[in-house]
Every structure is written in C-alpha cells, then in structure tokens.
Enzyme design. Structure first.
Site, short mmCIF file in Angstrom:
data_model
loop_
_atom_site.label_atom_id
_atom_site.label_comp_id
_atom_site.label_asym_id
_atom_site.label_seq_id
_atom_site.Cartn_x
_atom_site.Cartn_y
_atom_site.Cartn_z
N GLU A 113 -6.33 -10.60 -1.36
CA GLU A 113 -7.16 -10.36 -0.17
C GLU A 113 -8.63 -10.28 -0.56
O GLU A 113 -9.39 -9.44 -0.06
CB GLU A 113 -6.73 -9.06 0.52
CG GLU A 113 -5.27 -9.05 0.92
CD GLU A 113 -4.85 -7.79 1.67
OE1 GLU A 113 -5.72 -7.03 2.16
OE2 GLU A 113 -3.63 -7.56 1.78
N HIS A 132 -10.54 -5.91 -2.46
CA HIS A 132 -11.64 -5.77 -1.50
C HIS A 132 -12.74 -5.00 -2.24
O HIS A 132 -12.66 -3.79 -2.40
CB HIS A 132 -11.19 -4.96 -0.27
CG HIS A 132 -10.11 -5.62 0.52
ND1 HIS A 132 -10.32 -6.77 1.26
CD2 HIS A 132 -8.81 -5.29 0.71
CE1 HIS A 132 -9.18 -7.10 1.86
NE2 HIS A 132 -8.26 -6.24 1.54
N ASN A 190 2.11 -5.19 -3.19
CA ASN A 190 0.70 -5.48 -2.90
C ASN A 190 -0.05 -4.18 -2.61
O ASN A 190 0.45 -3.32 -1.89
CB ASN A 190 0.66 -6.39 -1.65
CG ASN A 190 -0.70 -7.01 -1.39
OD1 ASN A 190 -1.26 -7.64 -2.29
ND2 ASN A 190 -1.23 -6.84 -0.19
N ASP A 208 -12.38 -10.17 -1.02
CA ASP A 208 -13.69 -10.24 -0.39
C ASP A 208 -14.62 -9.34 -1.17
O ASP A 208 -14.19 -8.36 -1.78
CB ASP A 208 -13.67 -9.94 1.12
CG ASP A 208 -12.93 -8.68 1.49
OD1 ASP A 208 -12.85 -7.74 0.66
OD2 ASP A 208 -12.43 -8.60 2.63
N GLU A 234 0.81 -1.23 0.00
CA GLU A 234 0.00 0.00 0.00
C GLU A 234 0.84 1.28 0.00
O GLU A 234 0.62 2.18 0.81
CB GLU A 234 -0.95 -0.02 1.20
CG GLU A 234 -1.87 -1.22 1.19
CD GLU A 234 -2.74 -1.31 2.43
OE1 GLU A 234 -2.64 -0.46 3.32
OE2 GLU A 234 -3.54 -2.27 2.51
O1 G3I Z 1 -6.01 -8.61 18.85
C1 G3I Z 1 -6.36 -7.32 19.33
C2 G3I Z 1 -7.20 -7.45 20.58
O2 G3I Z 1 -6.46 -8.07 21.60
C3 G3I Z 1 -7.66 -6.06 20.99
O3 G3I Z 1 -8.55 -6.19 22.07
C4 G3I Z 1 -8.34 -5.37 19.85
C5 G3I Z 1 -8.76 -3.96 20.20
O4 G3I Z 1 -8.60 -3.06 19.15
O5 G3I Z 1 -7.49 -5.31 18.73
C6 G3I Z 1 -7.10 -6.57 18.26
O6 G3I Z 1 -6.26 -6.40 17.17
C7 G3I Z 1 -6.86 -6.04 15.94
C8 G3I Z 1 -6.45 -7.02 14.89
O7 G3I Z 1 -6.95 -6.63 13.64
C9 G3I Z 1 -6.90 -8.44 15.18
O8 G3I Z 1 -8.29 -8.49 15.16
C10 G3I Z 1 -6.41 -4.64 15.58
O9 G3I Z 1 -6.92 -3.70 16.52
C11 G3I Z 1 -6.89 -4.31 14.21
O10 G3I Z 1 -6.32 -3.07 13.79
C12 G3I Z 1 -6.47 -5.38 13.23
O11 G3I Z 1 -7.04 -5.08 11.98
C13 G3I Z 1 -6.41 -5.67 10.87
C14 G3I Z 1 -6.07 -4.60 9.86
O12 G3I Z 1 -5.49 -5.21 8.72
C15 G3I Z 1 -5.09 -3.58 10.41
O13 G3I Z 1 -4.75 -2.68 9.47
C16 G3I Z 1 -7.34 -6.69 10.28
O14 G3I Z 1 -7.52 -7.80 11.17
C17 G3I Z 1 -6.75 -7.22 8.97
O15 G3I Z 1 -7.71 -8.01 8.31
C18 G3I Z 1 -6.39 -6.05 8.07
O16 G3I Z 1 -5.79 -6.56 6.92
C19 G3I Z 1 -5.45 -5.60 5.93
C20 G3I Z 1 -4.25 -6.10 5.21
O17 G3I Z 1 -3.21 -6.36 6.09
C21 G3I Z 1 -3.79 -5.12 4.14
N1 G3I Z 1 -4.88 -4.79 3.26
C22 G3I Z 1 -6.09 -4.33 3.90
C23 G3I Z 1 -6.57 -5.34 4.93
C24 G3I Z 1 -7.88 -4.89 5.51
O18 G3I Z 1 -7.70 -3.73 6.28
#
Ligand code: G3I
Length: 455
Positions: free
Chosen positions: A278, A249, A212, A280, A170
C-alpha cells in the site's frame, strides 16, 4: 461475468507456411517503413513492464467507481500490471448482510484487470475494521464461524482469479507492547488468524496467502518483531502462510526507516514472499521512492510493489500528495525515480567494485546477453521483446511452448526449426531490441531465450 481466455480454435498454418506469413508480415512492415505490430511492448517505459523485467509486478489500488474516468483508466492500463481493489473486497462490501454476498464492484475490478493481463491482489478477508454492522455486533463462536464462512465464501468466489490474498489485515497493536490488537475477532481466541489462513487455503489452494499490516517497516519496532515471531511460528507449525505484506504508508510520523531492507530480507528468510502492498509517501520524495524500490529489488523474495492509488487526488491522504501522478494525471518526479530504479535493477552491494566499463562487443562467435521483457497482452496473444547487450551483430535463439505459435516479428531476421517453436533471430541493422507476437493457444508460458551469440 469473468472474461476468460479461450483456446484459439481457428485452423493454424503449418510451420513452413507460418514462417512465410511471418516473413511476409515483416516484409510488409519493412516496406511500410514503420513498425505497426499491434500494441508494441512498453518495457522500460512503464512501471509494470519495467518491474516485469525484474521478475516483479507493479500494482495500484483501484476504486471501482473510477473505472469510468478516462484519465485514471488510461494511466492504470498503461502503467500497472497488478491491481488491488481499494475497498470493494472488504467485509462490509462483500457481505453487507450476513449470508448475502455482493461481488459486483469487486468483479468489475477483477474483470478489468484480468482481461488486460494484470494480476489481482485480494484485500482483505478478515479485519477488525470495515466490518458490516451485523458482524460488529457479534462475538464468540458465532463470530468465529461467521468470519470463517466469510473467508471461505469470498476466497471461493475468486478461486483461480486472485494471485495473493491479504487473508488477515492489521491484527497487531501499535506501540511497544508487541501484543495482538484488541478486537472482536481477537476476542474469539488467539488462534483466529491461523484459522482464517486454513480456511483461505481450503477455499483457494492456488492463491498465495499473506498477512498484511502497517508500521511493520522498521526492523527494531516491537510490532515488526511481533509479526515476525508469528510468521516464524506459523512456518514452524505448518500454518499455511506464503507471504507478508508491508503496507508502507510513509509520512513524518511513520517515516521510511533506514533498516527497511533488513526487515524485508529478514521476513523473506523465514521462507515467505514479501510484498509492498500500500505504498504512499507524504510529499512523494523521489529519493525515498527510489530507496523503497531498490530495497525490494535487493530482496529476491520481494515479489512486487503496489502504490495505494494512482493520482494524488485518488489517495486516502490526498492532501499529502503522496503518489506518483499529480491530480491531472501527469508523471511526478517520484515516478521518474521509480522507473529509473526499476530499469537499473538490483544495485550492486556496496562492497562490490563497480562493473568495468569499456568495449562491450565481443569478437565474432563470442557471447552476448539477451533479456526477454513482457509486452502487451491480449485475450489470445501477447508481445515480447528481447534486449541484446554486448554485441551489435548477433544471433539469438528463442523458444515458445507448444501449442504457442509466433505470429509476427519485428526488428530482426527470423528463421525456424522444423517444429516451428524455436526461432533463430539475426540482427538486421534495426538495433538491439527485437520483438515478436506469440499466439497463446491456451498456454501463457513466457518464451525462453536459449542463447545469444555475437556474429
Ligand atoms: O463511498 C462512500 C460514499 O458513498 C460516502 O458518501 C462516504 C461518506 O463517508 O464514504 C464513502 O466511503 C468511504 C470509502 O473509503 C470510499 O471512499 C468510506 O467512508 C471510507 O471509510 C473509506 O476509507 C477507506 C479506508 O481504507 C477505510 O478504512 C479508504 O478508501 C482506503 O484507502 C483505506 O485503505 C486502507 C487499507 O484497506 C488497509 N490499510 C490502510 C489503508 C488506509 O487507511
């Protein structure tokens, strides 16, 4: 710990004795009236096996904290042959303090995948987002060095275990500017992306190195064109880049574009693989999922598709219900559309007349087609099946690569050449799909179909 495949050091029977063993096994199976070869192949009935038959992978983003969820793991193990850690390889997860690397959660995913024969996509080595606090506060040459050290350490840790890395994620701005995204990494100098790729290549020379991004699906968009220009420039100047990932996405604000196939094929024409990394689709339209799969299948360098989660409830956009399985783990209509598209393969170009229909069984001595598809893989052996088309009575010759040995067969009558590595399988009235188990003995080369003859 990484589970590795070990060479089978047990004594092996001679070809003749082994042939007898096989025939005995087949006889026992026939006598039992059932096919009980362990873990019979699933090609044609699962996403991964059907994609493999097309020379592609079908993957899912996986979260380490869900590997104890039996519904989740059952679907993962059954359907997918590639895995991308959803968050566990990101910078904040792998280097939470500068110079302190934590790989436990990512290792769990890598081990789960590789011990079951799934490949792993690494995601991601350099990104403006999900940086640990220490990195967010850095700039200039100190940040550049920290970024390169991170790329080096993480890629080296997974050397030989990750087939492709999203080296940089990105890095371009949204909108019509076609500019790089402003970030602390970008402010270290415009060459930060190629520097990251060079460091990744040095750390793991065997991994495919990908750029990516999202919103790069529509060929007419400035962001797509800007990434294209960068990749073209990298290829011209010898910057080590092997692939481009299209996150894909799709939703109402960023819909599947009708020129998606043009985008994929245009990038591929630069001499890179393309991957849908990715996927969806909000609402999970079966038609749109089918279109995406067909677009990938139509581009020979589109090497695989990853969906960003398994069940809707696993998605980062759960309320959009964008995935292939519902919250209960049931297949959705989009799943059926994807599987059907994978099984039909590359659709003919619209200008090509449809294939003629009619009798497909040639006269005795004529040719038929035999297609190998991959089945279940264990730590020491793997199953394969061969689908015969064009004849009901046939002879197919299959070769395995020494020191591989075929240890069991089903749904055909086998015989062997003196080497024991070339099997001639004749139809025995059990249908047009036969199978066999190959002891890898350290070599995981796919068996080769040498000929198919109608008899
Ligand atoms: O695990 C913690 C948890 O312990 C805590 O209580 C909670 C509170 O905020 O956060 C949890 O972590 C989160 C994590 O996902 C796991 O669920 C993070 O806050 C959250 O920011 C994180 O989001 C991820 C996101 O990237 C971050 O940018 C998404 O799961 C993940 O699917 C997403 O993936 C990205 C790709 O890497 C790049 N392309 C876009 C895609 C979608 O945003």
């Amino acid at each position: 710990m990484i589970e590795r495949h070990h060479r089978d050091t047990r004594p092996r029977p001679s070809p003749r004795a082994r042939g007898a063993l096989v025939l005995t096994a087949v006889g026992l199976l026939a006598a039992a009236g059932a096919m009980v070869v362990p873990g019979s192949a699933n090609a044609g009935t699962t996403l991964g096996a059907s994609a493999a038959e097309r020379g592609r992978y079908f993957g899912a983003a996986v979260a380490a904290n869900k590997l104890g969820d039996s519904t989740y793991v059952t679907i993962l193990n059954r359907e997918f042959n590639s895995v991308t850690p959803e968050n566990e390889m990101k910078i904040d997860a792998t280097e939470p303090q500068q110079g302190v690397f934590t790989f436990a959660n990512a290792d769990r995913i890598v081990n789960h995948a590789r011990s079951r024969g799934m490949s792993v996509r690494g995601h991601t080595l350099a990104w403006h987002s999900q940086q640990p606090g220490w990195m967010q506060n850095m700039s200039g040459s100190a940040l550049r060095q920290a970024m390169l050290n991170h790329v080096t350490q993480v890629a080296a840790h997974y050397r030989g275990q990750v087939v492709a890395w999203d080296v940089v994620n990105e890095a371009f701005a949204d909108g019509g500017s076609g500019a790089r995204r402003d970030s602390n990494l970008q402010r270290t100098g415009n060459d930060w992306i190629e520097a990251a790729f060079r460091a990744a290549r040095a750390a793991d020379p065997g991994a495919k190195l990908c750029y990516n991004d999202y919103n790069t699906d529509d060929w007419t968009h400035a962001k797509t064109q800007a990434v294209y220009a960068m990749v073209r420039d990298f290829k011209q100047r010898g910057v080590p880049i092997d692939c481009v990932g299209f996150q894909s996405h799709f939703n109402s604000g960023s819909p599947y574009p009708g020129n998606y196939r043009t985008t994929l094929s245009s990038f591929a024409a630069l001499g890179v693989d393309v991957q849908i990394t990715e996927l969806d689709i909000a609402g999970a339209s079966p038609t749109t999922y089918r279109n995406v799969v067909n677009d990938c299948l139509a581009v020979s360098r589109c090497t695989g598709i990853t969906v960003w989660g398994i069940r809707d409830s696993d998605s980062w956009r759960a309320s959009d219900t964008p995935l292939l399985f519902d919250n209960g783990g049931n297949r959705k209509p989009a799943y059926d559309a994807v599987l059907a598209a994978l099984n039909n393969g590359t659709p003919p170009p619209t200008s090509t007349p449809p294939p003629t229909t009619g009798p497909t069984t040639p006269p005795p001595g004529g040719s038929c087609t035999a297609t190998l598809r991959d089945g279940t893989r264990w730590g020491d052996r793997f199953n394969s099946e061969v689908v015969v088309n064009g004849a009901t009575s046939w002879t197919v010759v299959v070769a395995v690569t020494p020191p591989q040995k075929i240890s069991a067969t089903w749904n055909g009558s086998p015989s062997w050449d003196t080497s024991g590595n070339v099997m001639t399988m004749r139809s025995n009235g059990s249908g047009n799909v036969f199978g066999f188990t190959t002891m890898a003995n350290g070599n995981w080369t796919r068996p080769q179909v040498r000929s198919c003859t109608a008899s």
